[in-house]
Design a protein around this motif. Structure first.
Motif, PDB file in Angstrom:
ATOM      1  N   MET A 132      20.965  74.544  88.583  1.00 22.98           N
ATOM      2  CA  MET A 132      20.081  73.569  89.235  1.00 22.98           C
ATOM      3  C   MET A 132      18.640  74.077  89.184  1.00 22.98           C
ATOM      4  N   HIS A 133      17.709  73.174  89.415  1.00 24.41           N
ATOM      5  CA  HIS A 133      16.294  73.547  89.365  1.00 24.41           C
ATOM      6  C   HIS A 133      15.912  74.412  90.566  1.00 24.41           C
ATOM      7  N   GLN A 134      16.151  73.912  91.777  1.00 24.48           N
ATOM      8  CA  GLN A 134      15.778  74.687  92.959  1.00 24.48           C
ATOM      9  C   GLN A 134      16.971  75.036  93.840  1.00 24.48           C
ATOM     10  N   GLY A 135      18.138  74.507  93.520  1.00 23.23           N
ATOM     11  CA  GLY A 135      19.336  74.817  94.299  1.00 23.23           C
ATOM     12  C   GLY A 135      19.331  74.145  95.661  1.00 23.23           C
ATOM     13  N   HIS A 136      20.433  74.285  96.357  1.00 25.75           N
ATOM     14  CA  HIS A 136      20.603  73.748  97.717  1.00 25.75           C
ATOM     15  C   HIS A 136      20.975  74.910  98.627  1.00 25.75           C
ATOM     16  N   HIS A 137      20.086  75.264  99.538  1.00 22.74           N
ATOM     17  CA  HIS A 137      20.362  76.369 100.457  1.00 22.74           C
ATOM     18  C   HIS A 137      19.833  75.978 101.824  1.00 22.74           C
ATOM     19  N   GLY A 138      20.710  75.613 102.744  1.00 23.65           N
ATOM     20  CA  GLY A 138      20.240  75.202 104.059  1.00 23.65           C
ATOM     21  C   GLY A 138      21.394  74.755 104.918  1.00 23.65           C
ATOM     22  N   ALA A 139      21.052  74.167 106.066  1.00 26.74           N
ATOM     23  CA  ALA A 139      22.097  73.780 107.015  1.00 26.74           C
ATOM     24  C   ALA A 139      21.887  72.349 107.499  1.00 26.74           C
ATOM     25  N   ASN A 140      21.202  71.549 106.667  1.00 23.41           N
ATOM     26  CA  ASN A 140      20.868  70.189 107.111  1.00 23.41           C
ATOM     27  C   ASN A 140      20.978  69.193 105.969  1.00 23.41           C
ATOM     28  N   HIS A 141      21.932  69.421 105.053  1.00 23.55           N
ATOM     29  CA  HIS A 141      22.021  68.542 103.878  1.00 23.55           C
ATOM     30  C   HIS A 141      22.991  67.383 104.144  1.00 23.55           C
ATOM     31  N   PRO A 142      22.536  66.137 103.918  1.00 18.81           N
ATOM     32  CA  PRO A 142      23.454  65.011 104.115  1.00 18.81           C
ATOM     33  C   PRO A 142      24.359  64.810 102.894  1.00 18.81           C
ATOM     34  N   VAL A 143      25.645  64.657 103.168  1.00 19.64           N
ATOM     35  CA  VAL A 143      26.637  64.465 102.100  1.00 19.64           C
ATOM     36  C   VAL A 143      27.510  63.284 102.483  1.00 19.64           C
ATOM     37  N   LYS A 144      27.804  62.430 101.501  1.00 17.58           N
ATOM     38  CA  LYS A 144      28.671  61.282 101.800  1.00 17.58           C
ATOM     39  C   LYS A 144      30.079  61.527 101.265  1.00 17.58           C
ATOM     40  N   VAL A 168       6.969  75.977  97.842  1.00 18.04           N
ATOM     41  CA  VAL A 168       6.406  74.939  96.959  1.00 18.04           C
ATOM     42  C   VAL A 168       6.486  75.404  95.506  1.00 18.04           C
ATOM     43  N   LEU A 169       6.200  76.691  95.287  1.00 11.12           N
ATOM     44  CA  LEU A 169       6.278  77.235  93.926  1.00 11.12           C
ATOM     45  C   LEU A 169       7.705  77.084  93.372  1.00 11.12           C
ATOM     46  N   ILE A 170       8.714  77.406  94.222  1.00 11.06           N
ATOM     47  CA  ILE A 170      10.110  77.298  93.773  1.00 11.06           C
ATOM     48  C   ILE A 170      10.460  75.836  93.497  1.00 11.06           C
ATOM     49  N   ARG A 171       9.961  74.940  94.358  1.00 11.01           N
ATOM     50  CA  ARG A 171      10.255  73.511  94.139  1.00 11.01           C
ATOM     51  C   ARG A 171       9.658  73.034  92.829  1.00 11.01           C
ATOM     52  N   GLU A 172       8.443  73.519  92.523  1.00 13.55           N
ATOM     53  CA  GLU A 172       7.777  73.034  91.314  1.00 13.55           C
ATOM     54  C   GLU A 172       8.296  73.696  90.047  1.00 13.55           C
ATOM     55  N   LYS A 173       8.498  75.008  90.128  1.00 14.35           N
ATOM     56  CA  LYS A 173       8.811  75.742  88.889  1.00 14.35           C
ATOM     57  C   LYS A 173      10.271  76.159  88.779  1.00 14.35           C
ATOM     58  N   GLY A 174      11.058  75.969  89.826  1.00 15.62           N
ATOM     59  CA  GLY A 174      12.439  76.450  89.804  1.00 15.62           C
ATOM     60  C   GLY A 174      12.507  77.856  90.378  1.00 15.62           C
ATOM     61  N   MET A 175      13.743  78.346  90.568  1.00 15.55           N
ATOM     62  CA  MET A 175      13.947  79.641  91.234  1.00 15.55           C
ATOM     63  C   MET A 175      13.584  80.781  90.284  1.00 15.55           C
ATOM     64  N   PRO A 176      12.544  81.564  90.624  1.00 18.72           N
ATOM     65  CA  PRO A 176      12.109  82.611  89.690  1.00 18.72           C
ATOM     66  C   PRO A 176      12.929  83.894  89.803  1.00 18.72           C
ATOM     67  N   ASN A 177      12.985  84.638  88.716  1.00 16.20           N
ATOM     68  CA  ASN A 177      13.493  86.005  88.783  1.00 16.20           C
ATOM     69  C   ASN A 177      12.348  86.870  89.292  1.00 16.20           C
ATOM     70  N   ALA A 178      12.682  87.913  90.037  1.00 13.31           N
ATOM     71  CA  ALA A 178      11.623  88.707  90.653  1.00 13.31           C
ATOM     72  C   ALA A 178      12.143  90.085  91.043  1.00 13.31           C
ATOM     73  N   VAL A 179      11.201  90.986  91.309  1.00 17.06           N
ATOM     74  CA  VAL A 179      11.543  92.259  91.948  1.00 17.06           C
ATOM     75  C   VAL A 179      10.906  92.255  93.329  1.00 17.06           C
ATOM     76  N   ILE A 180      11.684  92.624  94.336  1.00 15.30           N
ATOM     77  CA  ILE A 180      11.122  92.831  95.675  1.00 15.30           C
ATOM     78  C   ILE A 180      11.102  94.345  95.887  1.00 15.30           C
ATOM     79  N   ALA A 181       9.938  94.860  96.323  1.00 11.35           N
ATOM     80  CA  ALA A 181       9.809  96.315  96.449  1.00 11.35           C
ATOM     81  C   ALA A 181       9.183  96.663  97.790  1.00 11.35           C
ATOM     82  N   HIS A 182       9.681  97.730  98.403  1.00  9.87           N
ATOM     83  CA  HIS A 182       9.166  98.179  99.700  1.00  9.87           C
ATOM     84  C   HIS A 182       8.901  99.676  99.616  1.00  9.87           C
TER      85      HIS A 182
END
Ligand SMILES: NC(=O)CC[C@H](N)C(=O)O
Length: 401
Positions: free
Chosen positions: A300-312, A134-148
Protein backbone atom coordinates in the motif's frame (compact mmCIF):
# COMPACT_ATOMS: atom_id res chain seq x y z
CA UNK A 1 11.17 17.40 35.71
CA UNK A 2 10.54 16.37 32.12
CA UNK A 3 9.88 19.05 29.56
CA UNK A 4 7.30 19.10 26.79
CA UNK A 5 8.69 22.01 24.78
CA UNK A 6 10.84 21.66 21.68
CA UNK A 7 14.41 21.84 22.92
CA UNK A 8 16.30 23.01 19.80
CA UNK A 9 17.03 26.56 20.82
CA UNK A 10 19.27 25.40 23.64
CA UNK A 11 20.07 21.75 23.00
CA UNK A 12 22.10 19.73 20.58
CA UNK A 13 19.99 17.06 18.82
CA UNK A 14 20.58 13.64 20.36
CA UNK A 15 18.51 11.66 17.84
CA UNK A 16 18.14 11.72 14.07
CA UNK A 17 15.71 10.26 11.60
CA UNK A 18 17.52 9.93 8.29
CA UNK A 19 15.31 9.06 5.34
CA UNK A 20 16.48 7.07 2.31
CA UNK A 21 16.19 10.23 0.16
CA UNK A 22 18.75 11.98 2.39
CA UNK A 23 16.31 14.07 4.47
CA UNK A 24 17.60 14.49 8.04
CA UNK A 25 15.14 15.23 10.88
CA UNK A 26 16.62 16.24 14.25
CA UNK A 27 15.10 15.39 17.61
CA UNK A 28 15.76 14.48 21.21
CA UNK A 29 16.77 10.89 21.79
CA UNK A 30 15.14 8.54 24.25
CA UNK A 31 14.88 4.81 24.70
CA UNK A 32 17.68 2.60 23.41
CA UNK A 33 20.86 4.18 22.09
CA UNK A 34 22.29 3.10 18.75
CA UNK A 35 20.38 2.91 15.49
CA UNK A 36 17.82 0.86 13.57
CA UNK A 37 16.93 0.73 9.89
CA UNK A 38 13.27 0.21 9.01
CA UNK A 39 10.20 1.56 7.23
CA UNK A 40 8.50 4.60 8.81
CA UNK A 41 4.72 4.52 9.20
CA UNK A 42 2.28 6.60 11.23
CA UNK A 43 -0.31 5.35 13.69
CA UNK A 44 -3.33 7.52 14.52
CA UNK A 45 -4.46 5.74 17.73
CA UNK A 46 -4.94 8.02 20.74
CA UNK A 47 -4.12 5.37 23.32
CA UNK A 48 -2.39 2.01 23.61
CA UNK A 49 1.21 2.90 22.71
CA UNK A 50 2.59 -0.05 24.64
CA UNK A 51 0.35 -2.51 22.80
CA UNK A 52 1.21 -0.86 19.48
CA UNK A 53 4.97 -0.98 20.00
CA UNK A 54 4.87 -4.64 21.11
CA UNK A 55 2.67 -5.83 18.24
CA UNK A 56 5.01 -8.23 16.36
CA UNK A 57 3.43 -7.08 13.07
CA UNK A 58 5.49 -3.88 13.50
CA UNK A 59 8.81 -5.73 13.16
CA UNK A 60 10.85 -3.88 10.54
CA UNK A 61 8.98 -0.63 11.22
CA UNK A 62 9.37 2.68 13.04
CA UNK A 63 6.07 4.02 14.36
CA UNK A 64 5.33 7.76 14.27
CA UNK A 65 2.51 8.53 16.70
CA UNK A 66 0.25 11.26 15.33
CA UNK A 67 -1.23 11.74 18.82
CA UNK A 68 1.09 14.38 20.30
CA UNK A 69 1.33 13.23 23.94
CA UNK A 70 2.68 9.72 24.28
CA UNK A 71 4.02 8.26 27.51
CA UNK A 72 1.95 10.08 30.11
CA UNK A 73 0.28 6.91 31.42
CA UNK A 74 3.65 5.17 31.74
CA UNK A 75 4.13 1.48 31.13
CA UNK A 76 3.10 -1.72 32.87
CA UNK A 77 3.70 -5.44 32.45
CA UNK A 78 0.14 -6.19 31.33
CA UNK A 79 -0.22 -4.24 28.09
CA UNK A 80 2.31 -6.11 26.02
CA UNK A 81 1.18 -7.96 22.93
CA UNK A 82 4.14 -10.05 21.79
CA UNK A 83 4.08 -13.65 22.90
CA UNK A 84 7.75 -13.87 23.86
CA UNK A 85 8.71 -10.46 25.32
CA UNK A 86 12.33 -11.58 25.78
CA UNK A 87 12.58 -11.79 21.99
CA UNK A 88 11.40 -8.15 21.76
CA UNK A 89 9.35 -8.63 18.59
CA UNK A 90 7.67 -5.43 17.50
CA UNK A 91 8.55 -1.93 16.35
CA UNK A 92 12.27 -1.12 16.25
CA UNK A 93 11.78 2.64 16.53
CA UNK A 94 9.27 5.20 17.80
CA UNK A 95 8.70 8.89 17.11
CA UNK A 96 6.78 11.27 19.38
CA UNK A 97 5.88 14.94 19.09
CA UNK A 98 6.06 16.06 22.72
CA UNK A 99 8.90 15.07 24.98
CA UNK A 100 7.82 12.29 27.31
CA UNK A 101 6.65 13.39 30.76
CA UNK A 102 6.72 11.44 34.01
CA UNK A 103 3.94 8.83 34.17
CA UNK A 104 0.69 9.53 35.97
CA UNK A 105 -1.67 6.58 36.06
CA UNK A 106 -2.73 4.03 38.65
CA UNK A 107 -1.54 1.18 36.44
CA UNK A 108 1.87 2.70 35.71
CA UNK A 109 4.81 0.57 36.81
CA UNK A 110 7.50 2.53 34.98
CA UNK A 111 8.56 5.37 32.68
CA UNK A 112 8.27 4.96 28.90
CA UNK A 113 11.90 5.99 28.43
CA UNK A 114 13.17 3.13 30.61
CA UNK A 115 10.74 0.71 29.03
CA UNK A 116 11.93 1.66 25.52
CA UNK A 117 15.53 1.12 26.65
CA UNK A 118 14.71 -2.34 28.00
CA UNK A 119 12.87 -3.26 24.80
CA UNK A 120 15.73 -2.01 22.61
CA UNK A 121 13.47 0.52 20.86
CA UNK A 122 15.31 3.61 19.56
CA UNK A 123 13.09 6.66 19.96
CA UNK A 124 13.04 10.33 19.12
CA UNK A 125 10.81 13.14 20.38
CA UNK A 126 10.32 16.85 19.87
CA UNK A 127 9.70 16.83 16.12
CA UNK A 128 6.82 18.01 13.95
CA UNK A 129 5.02 14.68 13.57
CA UNK A 130 2.31 16.35 11.46
CA UNK A 131 4.89 17.29 8.83
CA UNK A 132 6.29 13.73 8.86
CA UNK A 133 2.77 12.31 8.53
CA UNK A 134 2.01 14.61 5.58
CA UNK A 135 5.29 13.50 3.98
CA UNK A 136 4.27 9.82 4.38
CA UNK A 137 0.82 10.54 2.96
CA UNK A 138 2.31 12.28 -0.06
CA UNK A 139 5.34 10.14 -0.79
CA UNK A 140 4.50 6.79 0.82
CA UNK A 141 6.21 5.08 3.76
CA UNK A 142 9.95 5.82 3.55
CA UNK A 143 12.84 3.60 4.52
CA UNK A 144 14.95 5.29 7.17
CA UNK A 145 17.49 4.97 9.94
CA UNK A 146 16.57 6.19 13.41
CA UNK A 147 19.64 6.92 15.54
CA UNK A 148 20.09 7.97 19.17
CA UNK A 149 23.44 9.13 20.55
CA UNK A 150 23.37 10.89 23.96
CA UNK A 151 26.55 12.84 23.04
CA UNK A 152 24.93 14.09 19.82
CA UNK A 153 27.73 12.73 17.62
CA UNK A 154 26.51 11.05 14.41
CA UNK A 155 28.10 9.91 11.16
CA UNK A 156 25.33 11.37 9.02
CA UNK A 157 26.77 10.21 5.70
CA UNK A 158 26.88 6.63 6.98
CA UNK A 159 23.28 6.87 8.23
CA UNK A 160 22.20 8.17 4.80
CA UNK A 161 23.99 5.30 3.10
CA UNK A 162 22.38 2.71 5.37
CA UNK A 163 18.89 4.15 4.87
CA UNK A 164 19.32 4.15 1.08
CA UNK A 165 20.85 0.66 1.00
CA UNK A 166 18.11 -1.10 2.99
CA UNK A 167 16.00 -3.45 0.87
CA UNK A 168 12.67 -2.33 2.35
CA UNK A 169 9.80 -4.58 3.44
CA UNK A 170 8.91 -5.89 -0.02
CA UNK A 171 10.13 -9.47 -0.27
CA UNK A 172 10.99 -9.69 3.45
CA UNK A 173 9.77 -12.70 5.42
CA UNK A 174 9.82 -11.45 9.02
CA UNK A 175 7.36 -14.01 10.43
CA UNK A 176 10.20 -16.50 10.72
CA UNK A 177 12.06 -13.98 12.93
CA UNK A 178 9.21 -13.45 15.40
CA UNK A 179 7.39 -16.79 15.51
CA UNK A 180 7.50 -19.19 18.50
CA UNK A 181 10.42 -21.61 18.63
CA UNK A 182 8.15 -24.37 19.90
CA UNK A 183 4.48 -25.17 20.47
CA UNK A 184 2.74 -24.03 23.64
CA UNK A 185 -0.75 -23.95 25.12
CA UNK A 186 -2.40 -20.59 25.86
CA UNK A 187 -4.87 -20.32 28.77
CA UNK A 188 -5.13 -16.62 29.68
CA UNK A 189 -8.55 -15.02 29.16
CA UNK A 190 -9.39 -11.32 28.52
CA UNK A 191 -8.73 -8.49 30.94
CA UNK A 192 -11.60 -7.47 33.20
CA UNK A 193 -11.80 -4.14 34.99
CA UNK A 194 -10.50 -4.43 38.57
CA UNK A 195 -9.74 -8.13 38.09
CA UNK A 196 -7.03 -8.28 35.44
CA UNK A 197 -6.57 -11.28 33.19
CA UNK A 198 -8.35 -14.55 33.91
CA UNK A 199 -7.29 -18.17 33.61
CA UNK A 200 -9.25 -20.68 31.56
CA UNK A 201 -10.48 -23.73 33.47
CA UNK A 202 -12.31 -26.21 31.25
CA UNK A 203 -11.90 -25.59 27.51
CA UNK A 204 -14.52 -27.29 25.37
CA UNK A 205 -12.88 -27.06 21.94
CA UNK A 206 -9.38 -27.03 20.45
CA UNK A 207 -7.95 -24.35 18.18
CA UNK A 208 -4.48 -24.58 16.67
CA UNK A 209 -3.09 -21.08 16.08
CA UNK A 210 -0.27 -20.76 13.56
CA UNK A 211 2.01 -18.10 15.00
CA UNK A 212 3.33 -15.74 12.32
CA UNK A 213 3.76 -13.07 15.04
CA UNK A 214 0.53 -13.48 17.00
CA UNK A 215 -0.85 -10.86 19.40
CA UNK A 216 -1.76 -12.01 22.89
CA UNK A 217 -5.25 -10.55 22.87
CA UNK A 218 -6.24 -12.77 19.95
CA UNK A 219 -5.31 -15.82 22.02
CA UNK A 220 -7.12 -14.42 25.07
CA UNK A 221 -10.33 -13.89 23.13
CA UNK A 222 -10.22 -17.43 21.75
CA UNK A 223 -9.50 -18.81 25.23
CA UNK A 224 -12.34 -16.69 26.65
CA UNK A 225 -14.76 -18.41 24.25
CA UNK A 226 -13.83 -21.85 25.53
CA UNK A 227 -11.00 -22.78 23.17
CA UNK A 228 -7.89 -24.58 24.29
CA UNK A 229 -5.39 -22.79 22.04
CA UNK A 230 -2.26 -24.59 20.91
CA UNK A 231 0.16 -22.07 19.41
CA UNK A 232 2.50 -23.61 16.83
CA UNK A 233 5.56 -22.17 15.05
CA UNK A 234 5.02 -20.60 11.62
CA UNK A 235 6.76 -23.39 9.75
CA UNK A 236 4.76 -26.27 11.27
CA UNK A 237 3.56 -28.70 8.60
CA UNK A 238 -0.09 -29.52 7.87
CA UNK A 239 0.27 -33.15 8.96
CA UNK A 240 1.61 -32.14 12.36
CA UNK A 241 -1.23 -29.64 12.78
CA UNK A 242 -3.90 -32.16 11.79
CA UNK A 243 -2.40 -34.74 14.16
CA UNK A 244 -3.30 -32.33 16.99
CA UNK A 245 -6.97 -32.89 16.03
CA UNK A 246 -7.98 -29.24 15.96
CA UNK A 247 -11.64 -28.20 15.87
CA UNK A 248 -10.52 -24.94 14.26
CA UNK A 249 -7.37 -23.47 12.74
CA UNK A 250 -6.33 -19.86 13.28
CA UNK A 251 -3.88 -18.00 10.99
CA UNK A 252 -2.29 -15.14 12.91
CA UNK A 253 -1.22 -11.61 12.13
CA UNK A 254 2.48 -10.96 11.58
CA UNK A 255 5.13 -8.70 10.07
CA UNK A 256 6.70 -8.46 6.64
CA UNK A 257 5.60 -9.19 3.10
CA UNK A 258 2.83 -11.82 2.84
CA UNK A 259 4.20 -13.05 -0.48
CA UNK A 260 7.59 -13.81 1.09
CA UNK A 261 5.99 -15.55 4.07
CA UNK A 262 3.62 -17.40 1.76
CA UNK A 263 6.51 -19.43 0.36
CA UNK A 264 6.24 -21.87 3.25
CA UNK A 265 2.84 -20.89 4.71
CA UNK A 266 0.74 -21.15 1.54
CA UNK A 267 1.30 -24.89 0.85
CA UNK A 268 0.43 -25.66 4.50
CA UNK A 269 -2.76 -23.56 4.32
CA UNK A 270 -3.70 -25.22 1.02
CA UNK A 271 -3.39 -28.67 2.62
CA UNK A 272 -5.45 -27.56 5.63
CA UNK A 273 -8.15 -26.26 3.27
CA UNK A 274 -8.60 -29.80 1.90
CA UNK A 275 -10.24 -30.72 5.23
CA UNK A 276 -13.57 -29.37 6.50
CA UNK A 277 -12.02 -27.80 9.61
CA UNK A 278 -13.05 -24.14 10.13
CA UNK A 279 -10.29 -21.61 9.41
CA UNK A 280 -10.07 -17.98 10.59
CA UNK A 281 -7.28 -15.57 9.64
CA UNK A 282 -6.33 -12.07 10.80
CA UNK A 283 -4.19 -9.55 8.91
CA UNK A 284 -1.09 -11.44 7.68
CA UNK A 285 -3.16 -14.63 8.12
CA UNK A 286 -5.87 -13.03 5.96
CA UNK A 287 -3.35 -12.09 3.29
CA UNK A 288 -1.88 -15.59 3.25
CA UNK A 289 -5.32 -17.22 3.08
CA UNK A 290 -6.01 -15.02 0.03
CA UNK A 291 -2.68 -16.10 -1.52
CA UNK A 292 -3.47 -19.77 -0.78
CA UNK A 293 -6.79 -19.35 -2.61
CA UNK A 294 -5.05 -17.91 -5.68
CA UNK A 295 -5.38 -14.18 -4.91
CA UNK A 296 -2.69 -11.52 -4.88
CA UNK A 297 -1.40 -9.00 -2.35
CA UNK A 298 0.16 -5.61 -2.99
CA UNK A 299 2.12 -2.98 -1.08
CA UNK A 300 0.00 0.00 0.00
CA UNK A 301 1.04 3.62 -0.40
CA UNK A 302 0.69 4.78 3.21
CA UNK A 303 -0.80 1.73 4.91
CA UNK A 304 -3.51 1.60 7.57
CA UNK A 305 -2.31 1.99 11.16
CA UNK A 306 -4.77 3.25 13.75
CA UNK A 307 -7.77 2.52 15.92
CA UNK A 308 -10.54 4.44 14.17
CA UNK A 309 -10.96 2.87 10.73
CA UNK A 310 -14.52 2.29 9.48
CA UNK A 311 -15.10 -1.12 7.89
CA UNK A 312 -18.31 -2.47 6.41
CA UNK A 313 -19.34 -6.09 6.92
CA UNK A 314 -21.24 -6.94 3.71
CA UNK A 315 -22.69 -10.07 5.32
CA UNK A 316 -24.69 -7.99 7.83
CA UNK A 317 -24.58 -4.48 6.30
CA UNK A 318 -23.17 -3.17 9.59
CA UNK A 319 -20.25 -0.77 9.93
CA UNK A 320 -17.63 -1.40 12.60
CA UNK A 321 -14.89 0.94 13.81
CA UNK A 322 -11.73 -1.09 13.93
CA UNK A 323 -8.07 -1.28 14.78
CA UNK A 324 -5.73 -1.62 11.80
CA UNK A 325 -2.08 -2.26 11.21
CA UNK A 326 -1.10 -3.25 7.72
CA UNK A 327 1.08 -2.00 4.89
CA UNK A 328 0.11 -4.67 2.37
CA UNK A 329 -3.41 -5.46 1.16
CA UNK A 330 -5.29 -8.14 -0.73
CA UNK A 331 -6.19 -7.12 -4.28
CA UNK A 332 -9.95 -7.83 -4.35
CA UNK A 333 -9.92 -8.08 -8.16
CA UNK A 334 -7.50 -10.99 -7.95
CA UNK A 335 -9.84 -13.16 -5.86
CA UNK A 336 -11.01 -16.26 -7.74
CA UNK A 337 -14.58 -17.44 -8.04
CA UNK A 338 -15.91 -18.96 -4.85
CA UNK A 339 -14.16 -16.36 -2.68
CA UNK A 340 -16.44 -13.54 -1.51
CA UNK A 341 -15.30 -10.12 -0.38
CA UNK A 342 -17.04 -9.83 3.02
CA UNK A 343 -15.49 -6.63 4.44
CA UNK A 344 -14.31 -3.40 2.88
CA UNK A 345 -12.54 -0.29 4.22
CA UNK A 346 -14.78 2.77 4.11
CA UNK A 347 -11.67 4.99 4.02
CA UNK A 348 -10.32 3.79 0.68
CA UNK A 349 -12.41 0.82 -0.49
CA UNK A 350 -9.55 -1.64 0.04
CA UNK A 351 -10.32 -5.25 0.85
CA UNK A 352 -10.82 -6.03 4.54
CA UNK A 353 -12.26 -9.53 4.55
CA UNK A 354 -12.96 -12.67 2.55
CA UNK A 355 -14.93 -15.90 2.96
CA UNK A 356 -15.11 -19.11 0.99
CA UNK A 357 -18.63 -19.54 -0.33
CA UNK A 358 -20.42 -22.32 1.52
CA UNK A 359 -17.36 -23.26 3.56
CA UNK A 360 -16.35 -22.43 7.18
CA UNK A 361 -13.32 -20.42 6.08
CA UNK A 362 -12.93 -16.65 6.46
CA UNK A 363 -10.45 -13.93 7.33
CA UNK A 364 -10.19 -10.19 7.93
CA UNK A 365 -7.54 -7.59 7.28
CA UNK A 366 -8.22 -5.54 10.39
CA UNK A 367 -7.54 -6.47 14.02
CA UNK A 368 -10.79 -7.60 15.68
CA UNK A 369 -8.90 -8.24 18.93
CA UNK A 370 -8.21 -4.45 19.10
CA UNK A 371 -5.54 -3.98 21.82
CA UNK A 372 -5.55 -1.13 21.36
CA UNK A 373 -8.82 0.01 19.86
CA UNK A 374 -12.57 -0.40 19.77
CA UNK A 375 -14.17 -3.76 20.40
CA UNK A 376 -16.77 -3.59 17.62
CA UNK A 377 -15.23 -6.55 15.79
CA UNK A 378 -15.05 -9.00 18.69
CA UNK A 379 -18.07 -10.69 17.10
CA UNK A 380 -15.72 -12.26 14.53
CA UNK A 381 -14.28 -14.53 17.22
CA UNK A 382 -17.82 -15.68 18.00
CA UNK A 383 -18.44 -16.18 14.28
CA UNK A 384 -15.39 -18.47 14.17
CA UNK A 385 -16.38 -20.39 17.32
CA UNK A 386 -19.90 -20.80 15.93
CA UNK A 387 -18.53 -22.40 12.75
CA UNK A 388 -16.70 -24.84 15.00
CA UNK A 389 -19.80 -25.44 17.13
CA UNK A 390 -21.92 -25.99 14.03
CA UNK A 391 -19.49 -28.62 12.74
CA UNK A 392 -19.66 -30.32 16.14
CA UNK A 393 -23.45 -30.20 16.15
CA UNK A 394 -23.58 -27.72 19.05
CA UNK A 395 -25.84 -24.74 19.57
CA UNK A 396 -24.55 -21.37 18.33
CA UNK A 397 -23.52 -18.54 20.66
CA UNK A 398 -25.15 -15.14 20.11
CA UNK A 399 -22.83 -13.39 17.62
CA UNK A 400 -22.75 -10.24 19.74
CA UNK A 401 -22.38 -10.70 23.49
N1 LIG B 1 -0.84 -6.81 11.24
C1 LIG B 1 -0.42 -7.63 10.30
O1 LIG B 1 -0.56 -8.84 10.38
C2 LIG B 1 0.34 -6.99 9.15
C3 LIG B 1 0.42 -7.86 7.92
C4 LIG B 1 1.50 -7.41 6.95
N2 LIG B 1 2.79 -7.51 7.55
C5 LIG B 1 1.22 -6.00 6.47
O2 LIG B 1 1.93 -5.10 6.81
O3 LIG B 1 0.28 -5.77 5.74
Amino acid sequence: MATTTAPWATEKPTALLVLADGTVIEGRGLGATGSAVAEVCFNTALTGYEEILTDPSYAGQIVTFTFPHIGNVGTNDEDIEDLHPAARAGAVGAIFKANVTDPSNYRAAGHLDQWLKRRGIVALSGIDTRALTVLIREKGMPNAVIAHAPDGVFDIEDLKRRAAAWSGLIGLDLAKEVTSGQSSVWRETPWIWNEGYGEQDAPSLHVVAIDYGVKRNILRLLAGLGAKVTVVPAQTGAEEILAMQPDGIFLSNGPGDPEATGEYAVPVIQSLLKTDIPVFGICLGHQMLALALGGKTEKMHQGHHGANHPVKDHTTGKVEIVSMNHGFAVDADSLPEGVEETHVSLFDGSNCGIALTGRPVFSVQHHPEASPGPQDSHYLFRRFVNLIRERRGEEALAERA
